[in-house]
Design a protein around this motif. Structure first.
Motif, PDB file in Angstrom:
ATOM      1  N   PHE A 102      38.388  61.457  31.919  1.00 21.69           N
ATOM      2  CA  PHE A 102      39.341  62.373  31.468  1.00 21.69           C
ATOM      3  C   PHE A 102      39.570  62.143  29.987  1.00 21.69           C
ATOM      4  O   PHE A 102      39.421  63.271  29.333  1.00 21.69           O
ATOM      5  N   TYR A 103      39.496  61.005  29.520  1.00 22.19           N
ATOM      6  CA  TYR A 103      39.659  60.947  28.025  1.00 22.19           C
ATOM      7  C   TYR A 103      38.573  61.417  27.171  1.00 22.19           C
ATOM      8  O   TYR A 103      38.653  62.094  26.391  1.00 22.19           O
ATOM      9  N   ALA A 104      37.239  61.215  27.890  1.00 24.80           N
ATOM     10  CA  ALA A 104      36.010  61.825  27.198  1.00 24.80           C
ATOM     11  C   ALA A 104      36.245  63.417  27.076  1.00 24.80           C
ATOM     12  O   ALA A 104      35.967  64.068  26.213  1.00 24.80           O
ATOM     13  N   GLN A 105      36.582  64.157  28.283  1.00 24.81           N
ATOM     14  CA  GLN A 105      36.868  65.333  28.203  1.00 24.81           C
ATOM     15  C   GLN A 105      37.722  65.885  27.336  1.00 24.81           C
ATOM     16  O   GLN A 105      37.913  66.984  26.854  1.00 24.81           O
ATOM     17  N   PHE A 106      38.930  65.058  27.020  1.00 24.75           N
ATOM     18  CA  PHE A 106      40.023  65.519  26.226  1.00 24.75           C
ATOM     19  C   PHE A 106      39.602  65.262  24.882  1.00 24.75           C
ATOM     20  O   PHE A 106      40.061  66.055  23.957  1.00 24.75           O
ATOM     21  N   SER A 107      39.017  64.098  24.429  1.00 21.82           N
ATOM     22  CA  SER A 107      38.674  64.036  23.052  1.00 21.82           C
ATOM     23  C   SER A 107      37.571  64.524  22.541  1.00 21.82           C
ATOM     24  O   SER A 107      37.025  64.752  21.389  1.00 21.82           O
ATOM     25  N   LEU A 108      36.487  64.938  23.727  1.00 25.69           N
ATOM     26  CA  LEU A 108      35.380  65.275  23.350  1.00 25.69           C
ATOM     27  C   LEU A 108      34.136  64.575  22.505  1.00 25.69           C
ATOM     28  O   LEU A 108      33.445  65.121  21.924  1.00 25.69           O
ATOM     29  N   PHE A 109      34.642  63.249  22.260  1.00 25.66           N
ATOM     30  CA  PHE A 109      33.760  62.484  21.569  1.00 25.66           C
ATOM     31  C   PHE A 109      34.083  60.989  22.113  1.00 25.66           C
ATOM     32  O   PHE A 109      34.979  60.536  22.130  1.00 25.66           O
ATOM     33  N   ILE A 110      32.819  60.220  22.405  1.00 27.84           N
ATOM     34  CA  ILE A 110      32.984  59.000  22.980  1.00 27.84           C
ATOM     35  C   ILE A 110      32.205  58.166  22.032  1.00 27.84           C
ATOM     36  O   ILE A 110      30.898  58.459  21.493  1.00 27.84           O
ATOM     37  N   HIS A 111      32.354  56.670  22.074  1.00 27.44           N
ATOM     38  CA  HIS A 111      31.815  56.125  20.776  1.00 27.44           C
ATOM     39  C   HIS A 111      31.990  54.663  21.308  1.00 27.44           C
ATOM     40  O   HIS A 111      32.933  54.414  21.937  1.00 27.44           O
ATOM     41  N   PRO A 112      30.890  53.708  21.568  1.00 33.59           N
ATOM     42  CA  PRO A 112      31.371  52.413  22.164  1.00 33.59           C
ATOM     43  C   PRO A 112      32.412  51.669  21.573  1.00 33.59           C
ATOM     44  O   PRO A 112      33.231  51.242  22.240  1.00 33.59           O
ATOM     45  N   LYS A 113      32.604  51.817  20.286  1.00 32.95           N
ATOM     46  CA  LYS A 113      33.840  51.052  19.457  1.00 32.95           C
ATOM     47  C   LYS A 113      35.170  51.878  19.851  1.00 32.95           C
ATOM     48  O   LYS A 113      36.053  51.069  19.603  1.00 32.95           O
ATOM     49  N   SER A 114      35.011  52.997  20.462  1.00 35.69           N
ATOM     50  CA  SER A 114      36.365  53.386  20.674  1.00 35.69           C
ATOM     51  C   SER A 114      36.585  53.515  22.247  1.00 35.69           C
ATOM     52  O   SER A 114      37.974  53.354  22.506  1.00 35.69           O
ATOM     53  N   VAL A 115      35.639  53.596  23.009  1.00 37.34           N
ATOM     54  CA  VAL A 115      36.055  53.494  24.682  1.00 37.34           C
ATOM     55  C   VAL A 115      35.724  52.063  25.146  1.00 37.34           C
ATOM     56  O   VAL A 115      36.315  51.964  26.250  1.00 37.34           O
ATOM     57  N   ILE A 116      35.200  51.385  24.689  1.00 45.07           N
ATOM     58  CA  ILE A 116      34.863  50.277  25.215  1.00 45.07           C
ATOM     59  C   ILE A 116      35.333  49.048  24.140  1.00 45.07           C
ATOM     60  O   ILE A 116      34.905  48.052  23.910  1.00 45.07           O
ATOM     61  N   SER A 117      36.414  49.171  23.335  1.00 46.62           N
ATOM     62  CA  SER A 117      36.982  48.353  22.480  1.00 46.62           C
ATOM     63  C   SER A 117      37.920  47.308  23.141  1.00 46.62           C
ATOM     64  O   SER A 117      38.868  47.575  23.859  1.00 46.62           O
ATOM     65  N   LEU A 118      37.976  46.092  22.401  1.00 45.95           N
ATOM     66  CA  LEU A 118      38.827  45.226  22.746  1.00 45.95           C
ATOM     67  C   LEU A 118      40.240  45.560  22.440  1.00 45.95           C
ATOM     68  O   LEU A 118      41.079  45.314  23.316  1.00 45.95           O
ATOM     69  N   ASP A 119      40.597  46.281  21.361  1.00 46.87           N
ATOM     70  CA  ASP A 119      41.854  46.707  21.246  1.00 46.87           C
ATOM     71  C   ASP A 119      42.152  47.697  22.596  1.00 46.87           C
ATOM     72  O   ASP A 119      43.679  47.486  22.729  1.00 46.87           O
ATOM     73  N   LEU A 120      41.418  48.465  23.052  1.00 48.12           N
ATOM     74  CA  LEU A 120      42.088  49.127  24.228  1.00 48.12           C
ATOM     75  C   LEU A 120      42.321  48.173  25.411  1.00 48.12           C
ATOM     76  O   LEU A 120      43.547  48.353  25.837  1.00 48.12           O
ATOM     77  N   SER A 121      41.342  47.093  25.559  1.00 50.97           N
ATOM     78  CA  SER A 121      41.801  46.315  26.654  1.00 50.97           C
ATOM     79  C   SER A 121      43.131  45.480  26.541  1.00 50.97           C
ATOM     80  O   SER A 121      43.940  45.400  27.187  1.00 50.97           O
TER      81      SER A 121
END
Lengths: 295, 236, 332, 415, 241
Positions: free
Chosen positions: C230-249
């Motif tokens: 969902f997020y990928a389709q919402f932001s239309l850009f994904i990037h390892p540091k943003s979608v697999i980030s420690l901050d998110l976890s």
């Protein structure tokens, strides 16, 4: 093949410094049974203290230990006393309160960004210091002198902390508290004072690590984060709560980081560290010195 | 004047009130037993005296000084020492270190060597085990360490919380003999026990604690003959 | 009105408000903020299946989020496969990964588990950053993937307005709340709680603790991955540091703990507090005093934990009960 | 069914309050004639240093523009700057772009330095038709997405790499040295990878032998293994892409291990960070760096601008901050011509920009003019060498030859 | 037929043999007592039977089936339930919740599990406290709760590990009655206990172990008179009163 040896030596030296940065983490875990996520930030604070001490006084970097150790000790002591103690009081029945993780992460954010606010985002190094760029030549190998000193500092600090815990009355009280808080209270040991002291010592060791790093490393507000995750890996590898384990765990990481890139991309070596860490957790979760997190 | 005087205390554990309007006295040199089943509030009472818990109401004084608001370490410094239920040894420390930590308080810490000799004199087994980790000892030996650790604190008043719990009958006897010796050397003892027969037989006086209240008090011999005690605790 | 009816009325009111909100609140900015708020509430609720019920502290859920985001994006961008399909497939892949990582880690206790999951999440990020091509799939390593904003429509889970995203994530949130609610009342929920609290006792009562945790992990990682797509389709850009980030976890775990771990409503409450704090403090202070907003965020974390160690959920539930009681009494 | 309903009720109450707050917040303020510029840059986190430099440069430019009477065609409308912190995170950048456009009603956006933030953020601007000026974010892709509203001042990375190799060739000719072995060492990110890909192509074309192609994590705490690898590969030329912390560490470690190279060429970024010179000091001597601008550029006003900047903020203007500075003048110029706050008109004006003079034009090239993709056609780059010619370490322009600082003889190859 | 049989069971931790060649059998419907000094290996033996540890060697037969390497949860479904020496309630949950965890082992349906749990609580006279947090219970009630949870799994064999330790004599008597009732309802009971009064009164047979080895087996009377038992465990002055 001499380069492998050279890299291994560099790995051991750098790794022991990693171990030193993680020493406080393992010590604090041993006593308080919580992971201090702000430990990297404490290291950062130590680096700023050392940086300014050297810059303002012009003294030899290692001389600033006289200042850094007590300042960091007091900083850790009161940080625990003011910020973390209330959590333990609120959750007195929980042995390993998870909420402390959140609080220490909060401390991490506050410290890093307060530093940013006060000192700005600049990268600082101490230009004029007698250790800068000093290399030891040894049979065609180059060994960094400040790292060598860092290695000595790591080993000495670990030994000092270990002896302190084993041989002094306060050390025994700390160990007793780590093993059984309530029983220790019944012996007349003030639990929270011990926590403060343990946190202070842990922070002071981060200060020592900071002093060994400052002669050859940059100082900037987010520098602690770089050492944070590494510290977690090291302490688990060495066995949470194990002093010697932290140094050894650090050396293992250091050697992988140093020798690994000679055979693959450095970015993969980083992956190997995580892989090895997970593997280790599966095979021997209690770490190298596997006495369930105690000394 | 009473050595330890507890007047009308109420104690709660979390939201649950455990002790109700409890008063008791211990005189210097006595051995006093508090008997009662689990959940009666015995351990809570000892924890309150030790300062791990604080009464909501009432007061506790020791040698005339009020102590009910003091933290545990101050109470230990005054000479009240508790040997906790379930021993609570520092399992990964040596026997010797356990004993040394026992003498941590202000009154004892200058006499560690001397106190250690006294403890080894009383409990010679511990000298043999000196450098072993406490966790490697047998249950009876662990209880000995717990007692030794308590004695290291140079107690004026020694409180024991169920020293016989979980021990084989043969060891229970040893433990009570040791307690007797300690008392004979002049230390005041407050003993909390379920093993009513053994504990009352070495005590001067006793209290029966039920549901957080003192139900019966009196001389030990009298209690042993008390019909309620007999039916409820001696299984007669 | 009886208490029961009052509660139903409240629930209806909430539903009316949340569904009607886009009609009043036309500003895409606030819809955007709300979408992220719901997204985080959703993520935390999914996390809660493991982190709340099973009594461990996973700090690597971004890995599953990333798996979801990457799976649907790679399939959509390179093969034109509908993101809805990619979403499900990503969920399945994440489940499998979750079980694989859960098998060894669930044996660990407390701090070890937390640290192991951190390493897992970070290891996943490092891996993605190192891989440009995975077989026929172009992952693009550290450079991230972009979704061209073409072919807008429900089939491609891509819209020009915020409203559809709002409703989709809202429905997802309600669904995941319902799932947690039913699980908490089912055998699995009882088993998870029991296993989290006293594993040995639970085992002796017929609970295969490890398997229950794995099931929870599989569900949690599946649901987390859906949000990644969902997020990928919402932001239309994904990037390892943003979608697999420690901050998110970390943020997921913070929200759970601040809200009240293990309760159904906790994640929503946590998101309701932390997301606005993070967004608005950045808006108001981010530019003038750099870093101040993160200091504020840090202070909020510290203060809430000191004063409400069980999270917001406890006092709020109490207050709400008090309110209900008063209304109840008055209506009689 | 009792408890969860209760809990949902609790959250409803909170949601209600929040909704009210949001509703109140979204009421727009009445507007004077101002040009609102939304700037999305990293002000905290790992890229805070560049972000804050960019902010300072913008501030200075806008003050100058406003002091000079603002946008005259709009009745002296002032430029009003709004800043926000992206923390280098794409999702924050996107959220802020949404807010700037919808709530703050900005007329123009600028940012975001990190390419990873710039991609999705420009997409937002494109969707709303709001012009987006990118001072620096060098990835080619940014102007190759087919967006109509994106305008980039700085050169794109294919030009950076092209010029790096052109420079190398020219220097070889000038100094009659033949350098063959080349090594690439770069941060493992969008930026580094982008450069490395093009380097590979160029090296092949230029007949260089690539002896090392090594990405490294920018968060590395020890770069001696990388340096060892460089040492063993024994290249003549080392091409680098680094952020500030690693650029400093790498430079110092190279010196520590006495790695002898004939040329080290940086790619701006960390090497151009004002901290770099201070922190690397002597170890940075003879290092080459490619930048958009240098303090010694032979342009009217450049020196004054730098003096002013330095006296205010304590460090020199760097290439990236000059791009930000220029961007404000490009914007002012476009606004002047658009004479309207309508984004369509502003976009058109930007698209037809041909700014060749004015206070902002302190860059090395002659004009700003955007091609169809929004890329500044004239953007060009200079190479500098770091050397001490009596006043401490400084950055001295050496290439192209016509821009070379008068009287300076570059040191090539490195001794 | 013996419902539970141990044949030459050995459990070693490192070099230490906690259980050393233990053999015994329990007939269906019996109560078997297991006594011995602290550290004699009683709880270890229980843990081997209940599937917590796999035995190092020897065999465990439950209902005629060899169950050496079976897991606790599988054994539970087969009808083996146990309590713990140190009670382990799910402390943040109500009594009803605690018991329902047990009753869920026989049904997936919540309503049925709840019904069963209520019945069990009622039989132990705990039904009035069903909504209380189990963390706030007295020791005696916690011990009862442990038994209740175990009963909710509908066991054929119940292993009771010191359920009477820490109870007052009157409470011990109550517990003895509870256990008798259980036996009368058809459940076989294997019990570890230190309170001699209770174990003498309850057990059909008693096994005494010392250092992991069986030193005596027989009726309560036989055991109490045995030389070795007196020496190792009971002490000289012990009298069966």
């Amino acid at each position: 093949m001499v380069f492998i040896l050279e890299d291994t030596i560099n790995g051991i030296l750098m790794g022991s410094i990693y171990g030193l940065t993680a020493l406080g983490l393992t010590l604090i875990f041993g006593v308080l049974k919580v992971i201090n996520f702000a430990h990297g930030s404490l290291l950062m604070v130590g680096m700023y203290v050392a940086y300014w001490a050297v810059t303002l006084s012009g003294a030899h970097p290692y001389l600033t230990l006289i200042l850094v150790i007590p300042v960091m000790y007091l900083f850790g002591y009161y940080l625990q006393d003011i910020v973390i103690k209330p959590i333990f009081k609120a959750e007195s029945e929980v042995r390993e309160p998870i909420t402390v993780i959140i609080v220490t992460t909060g401390v991490w954010y506050v410290l890093d960004n307060l530093t940013l606010l006060i000192f700005g985002p600049h990268y600082r190094t101490i230009q004029e210091n007698p250790l800068r760029g000093k290399m030891l030549e040894l049979g065609g190998m180059l060994i960094s002198v400040p790292k060598l000193w860092g290695f000595s500092a790591a080993v000495l600090t670990a030994a000092a902390v270990y002896l302190f815990l084993q041989k002094t009355s306060m050390g025994r009280a700390i160990r007793a508290t780590s093993l059984d808080r309530e029983a220790a209270s019944l012996m007349g040991i003030k639990q929270f004072k011990i926590y403060n002291i343990a946190f202070g010592i842990g922070t002071a060791t981060a200060g020592i690590a900071a002093v060994t790093l400052v002669p050859f490393y940059n100082v900037f507000p987010t520098v602690g984060v770089l050492f944070d995750i590494k510290g977690f890996i090291i302490v688990v590898l060495g066995g949470l709560g194990s002093i010697g384990g932290a140094i050894l765990g650090g050396m293992i990481i250091g050697v992988i980081e140093s020798v690994g890139p000679q055979f693959m991309a450095a970015t993969w070596a980083e992956g190997i560290v995580y892989g090895l860490f997970l593997l280790f957790l599966f095979v021997k979760p209690s770490g190298l010195f596997g006495v369930r997190y105690d000394w | 004047m009473a050595f330890l005087e507890i007047s009308n205390i109420d104690v709660s554990y979390g939201d649950v009130q455990v002790i109700f309007d409890l008063s008791l006295k211990v005189y210097e040199g006595e051995v006093v037993s508090i008997i009662g089943g689990n959940g009666a509030g015995k351990s809570t009472l000892l924890k309150t005296i030790s300062g791990l818990l604080h009464p909501q109401q009432g007061s506790i004084s020791f040698e005339g000084k009020p102590i009910h608001v003091s933290p545990p370490e101050e109470i230990v410094n005054l000479g009240i020492v508790q040997i906790p239920e379930g021993r609570k040894l520092f399992t990964l420390m040596s026997v010797r270190d356990n004993l040394i930590v026992g003498g941590y308080n202000n009154r004892a810490n200058r006499h560690i060597a001397q106190l250690m000799e006294e403890v080894y004199g009383l409990l010679p087994r511990l000298r043999e085990r000196e450098s072993q980790l406490a966790m490697t000892l047998s249950g009876g030996e662990q209880q000995m360490v717990a007692i030794g650790r308590g004695l290291m604190a140079k107690p004026k008043l020694l409180m024991l919380d169920e020293p016989s719990l979980g021990l084989a009958p043969i060891l229970i006897r040893d433990i009570f003999e040791t307690v007797r010796k300690i008392a004979d050397q002049g230390t005041t003892v407050l003993l909390v026990e379920q093993d009513v027969k053994h504990s009352l037989s070495l005590s001067d006086r006793g209290y029966v604690l039920e549901n957080g209240r003192i139900e019966i008090e009196g001389l030990a011999e009298a209690l042993l003959e008390n019909s309620h005690v007999k039916t409820a605790y001696l299984g007669a | 009105m009886t208490r029961e009816n009052l509660q139903k009325a409240f629930l209806t009111l909430v539903l009316i408000i949340v569904f009607g909100l886009p009609l009043i609140l036309r500003s895409p900015t606030y819809l955007h903020i709300l979408v992220l708020l719901y997204l985080y509430a959703y993520l935390t609720t999914s996390w809660n299946l493991v982190g709340g019920f099973a009594g461990v502290l996973p700090l690597g859920h971004a890995a599953f989020f990333g798996i979801g985001a990457y799976t649907s994006t790679v399939l959509y961008v390179q093969y034109g496969v509908s993101p809805w399909f990619g979403m499900v497939l990503g969920g399945v892949l994440a489940s499998i990964t979750g079980v694989m990582i859960g098998l060894p880690t669930f044996k660990m206790r407390g701090a070890y588990f937390a640290l192991a999951t951190i390493a897992f999440g970070e290891g996943m990020r490092v891996m993605v950053e190192n891989i440009d091509h995975l077989g026929p799939f172009n992952i693009n390593g550290p450079r991230g993937l972009q979704i061209p904003p073409l072919n807008v429509g429900l089939a491609n889970l891509m819209f020009t307005n915020k409203e559809p995203y709002y409703y989709i994530i809202l429905v997802m949130l309600i669904a995941v709340l319902a799932v947690t609610y039913f699980i908490s009342r089912s055998r699995l929920g009882y088993y998870l709680n029991a296993g989290g609290e006293e594993p040995e006792a639970a085992m002796s009562l017929g609970v295969n603790v490890a398997r229950c945790k794995l099931i929870a992990m599989a569900m949690s990682s599946f649901l987390t991955a859906l949000a990644g797509s969902f997020y990928a389709q919402f932001s239309l850009f994904i990037h390892p540091k943003s979608v697999i980030s420690l901050d998110l976890s970390f943020e997921i775990a913070f929200i759970a703990l601040i809200g009240g771990r293990g309760s159904i409503v906790g994640p929503v409450l946590g998101a309701l507090l932390l997301r606005p704090v993070s967004d608005f403090s950045r808006i108001y202070f981010g530019a003038t005093l750099p870093g101040l907003h993160l200091i504020i965020f840090g202070m909020v974390l510290i203060l809430v934990m000191i004063y409400l160690p069980r999270g917001l959920q406890q006092p709020l539930t109490k207050a709400y009960n008090g309110l209900l009681n008063r209304l109840d009494r008055r209506s009689r | 069914m009792k408890k969860p309903i209760k809990e949902i009720g609790v959250c409803s109450a909170v949601l209600w309050v929040l909704t009210m707050a949001l509703g109140a917040g979204s009421v727009c303020l009445a507007q004077d004639k101002v040009v609102k510029v939304g700037n999305i840059i990293p002000l905290s986190g790992p890229s805070a240093s560049v972000g804050q430099q960019g902010k300072n440069a913008r501030e200075m430019a806008v003050e100058e523009i406003n002091a000079a009477g603002g946008i005259k065609s709009l009745g002296g409308a002032k430029l009003v700057m709004l800043y926000t912190d992206s923390e280098s995170k794409p999702e924050k950048g996107v959220a802020e772009a949404e807010r700037f456009i919808n709530t703050e009603k900005v007329h123009v956006l600028t940012g975001c330095w990190n390419s990873a933030v710039t991609y999705p953020t420009t997409a937002v601007a494109e969707r709303y038709g709001i012009p987006f000026i990118v001072p620096v974010s060098v990835a080619d892709k940014i102007t190759e997405q087919g967006f109509k509203t994106v305008f980039r001042i700085a050169a794109k990375d294919s030009w950076w790499t092209r010029d790096q190799f052109a420079f190398l060739r020219d220097m070889e000719k000038e100094f009659n040295a033949k350098l063959e072995k080349i090594a690439f060492v770069y941060e493992n990110g969008d930026w580094g990878k982008g450069f490395a890909e093009q380097w590979k192509e160029l090296a092949k074309k230029g007949d260089y032998k690539v002896v090392l192609d090594e990405p490294y994590p920018s968060t590395a705490t020890d770069l001696s293994p990388i340096v060892q690898k460089i040492k063993r590969a024994n290249p003549d030329v080392l091409l680098l892409v680094s952020n500030a912390a690693d650029a400093i560490l790498l430079t110092n470690t190279l010196a520590d291990y006495r790695v002898k190279l004939k040329a080290i060429i940086g790619s701006g970024g960390g090497h151009a960070d004002p901290s770099f010179l201070q922190a690397a000091g002597k170890n940075a001597q003879y290092l080459f760096d490619i930048v958009e601008w240098e303090t010694d550029v032979n342009k009217p006003g450049a020196k004054e601008a730098n003096e002013k900047f330095k006296s205010r903020y304590g460090y020199n203007l760097a290439g990236e901050s000059v791009d930000a500075y220029l961007a404000m003048y490009v914007l002012a110029d476009a606004m002047e011509r658009a004479a309207s706050l309508d984004p369509v008109k502003i976009r058109e004006a930007l698209a037809t920009t041909n700014l060749g003079s004015g206070r902002g034009m302190i860059v090395g090239y002659d004009a700003v003019e955007f091609d169809k993709t929004g890329q500044n056609k004239h953007a060009s780059l200079v190479m500098v060498q770091i050397n001490d010619i009596g006043k401490g370490m400084e950055r001295i322009t050496v290439w192209p030859k016509n821009a070379r600082r008068a009287g300076y003889q570059p040191v090539f190859p490195m001794p | 037929m013996a419902i539970l049989e141990l044949r030459n069971l050995i459990k070693a931790f490192g070099g230490l043999r906690a259980v050393d060649g233990l053999s015994l059998a329990i007939e269906e419907g019996q109560i078997l007592g297991l006594i011995g000094p602290n550290g004699a290996g009683k709880s270890t033996a229980f843990n081997c039977i209940a599937g917590v540890y796999p035995p190092s060697s020897g065999e465990v037969y439950f209902c005629g089936e060899k169950t050496n390497n079976q897991k606790p949860w599988d054994l539970c479904r087969k009808g083996l339930a146990r309590t713990f020496q140190i009670v382990k309630p799910f402390a943040s949950k109500s009594l009803l919740y605690n018991v329902m965890v047990g009753s869920f082992s026989r049904t997936k349906k919540r309503s049925k599990a709840e019904e069963k749990a209520l019945a069990v609580l009622k039989s132990l006279h705990l039904d009035v406290k069903k909504d209380m947090n189990s963390g706030n219970l007295t020791i005696a009630d916690r011990k009862k709760l442990e038994i209740g949870r175990a009963l909710a799994t509908e066991p054929r064999l119940l292993l009771l590990d010191e359920v009477m330790a820490g109870l007052r004599p009157t409470e011990v008597d109550e517990m003895v009655a509870v256990i008798r009732n259980l036996r009368d309802s058809g459940i076989t009971i294997f019990l570890i206990e230190h309170i001699m009064r209770a174990i003498m009164a309850l057990s059909d047979r008693i096994v005494v172990i010392h250092y992991g080895k069986k030193i005596c087996e027989g009726t309560p009377k036989e055991v109490a008179d045995d030389e070795r038992v007196i020496k190792a465990y009971l002490g000289e002055d012990y009298g069966v009163s």
